[in-house]
Enzyme design. Sequence first.
Site: not given
Length: 332
Positions: A159, A139, A153
Site C-alpha cells: 500500500c 485498504c 500498488c
Amino acid sequence: MAVSRGLRCCQRAFAWLPVLIIALVVLWSYYAYVCELCLVTLSNPVEKVAYLIIFHILFVLFVWTYWKSIFTLPVQPGKKYHMSYADQERYENEERPEVQRQILAEIARKLPVYTRTGSGGIRFCDRCQLIKPDRCHHCTVCAICVLKMDHHCPWVNNCIGFSNYKFFLLFLAYSLLYCLYIAATVFKYFIKYWTGELTNGRSKFHVLFLLFVAVMFFVSLMFLFGYHCWLVSRNRSTLEAFSAPVFQNGPDKNGFNLGFIKNLQQVFGEEKKLWLLPIASSQGDGHFFPMRALCEAQNPLLANEEQWEDDGMDEEPHDSGEASSLAIERET
C-alpha cells in the site's frame, strides 16, 4: 476453515507475481546490457567503462527505491485514534444512528481531525474500530487503515501511503531514467544489428529486445510519473483526486494545497540533500497535515479558494498545535 486458510495463502503468494515479473525483467535487462552489450558488442574500452559506470549508478538507485517501496510497511493510526473498550461497547450497543454519531463526535473532540464523511459525520472505520485521521483510508487488500493512503500498488505488492510515497515517486523517476538511459545507449547498436553491420546472433536478440522493452516501459511510466508529479504539486493523493476531501464547509479539492514549494516539502522534507535518496524525510507523522485554511471552523471565509489565491497560498500557518485544539472544540 482449512480451505479458507489455504485460499488466503494462495492469494498472498499470487500477490507477489507482479513483483516477480518485474524482478525477472530487471535481472534480464542487467544481463543483456552488461554482458551482451557492454562486454560482447562494444569494442571501445573507454565507451565500455563509461557505459558501465553510469548504468550501475542508475541500476543501484532503481533497485534501492524499488526495494524501499516494497518493504516499507504502511503506517497505521496511533493508539489514541482507536476506540477504547468502553467506547466500543457503548457504540455497538447503541442502535440509534444519531446517538452513534454523537458518541463518535465526543471521541473525535480530543483528536486533530478536520475532514468529514460526505454527509458531514466523523470518519470512522468499522473494521479497524478507529477514528480515521485526515487523509487516512482503509485498504481492503492490506485489511488495515493506512495514513495518507494514495493507492494499493500490485507492482510493489504494498500500500502506497505516508511511509513510502516518497520512495514510490523516486522509484518511478529512477525507472524512467533507467529505461531512458538503456534506450539511448542501445539505439546505435540496435541500428547496426538491424542493418546487418553487426552479426552476433545471440547478442543481436538481446540488444533488439532490450530497446523494445526499455521504450515500452518508458512510455507507460512517463504518464504515471507525470500524473503523480501533478498530484504532488497540488498536494493531493490519488484517492483525493477522484474524491475531494470534505471539511466542515463542504468538499475542497485544494484543502491541503499549501503552494508548490511547501507541497514538495510535505513529501520530500526540507533537507534538499535527501530529496533524491530513498531515505525517510517527509514532514510530520502522517496523522495531521497543514491545511490551506488552517482552521475552517474558526473562520468560514478561509475556505474561499479565490481569497487564498489572491492572498498567496505560500503563507506559512503558525501556532498549529494551539489552533488545532481550538478548532476541535468548536467543531462539536
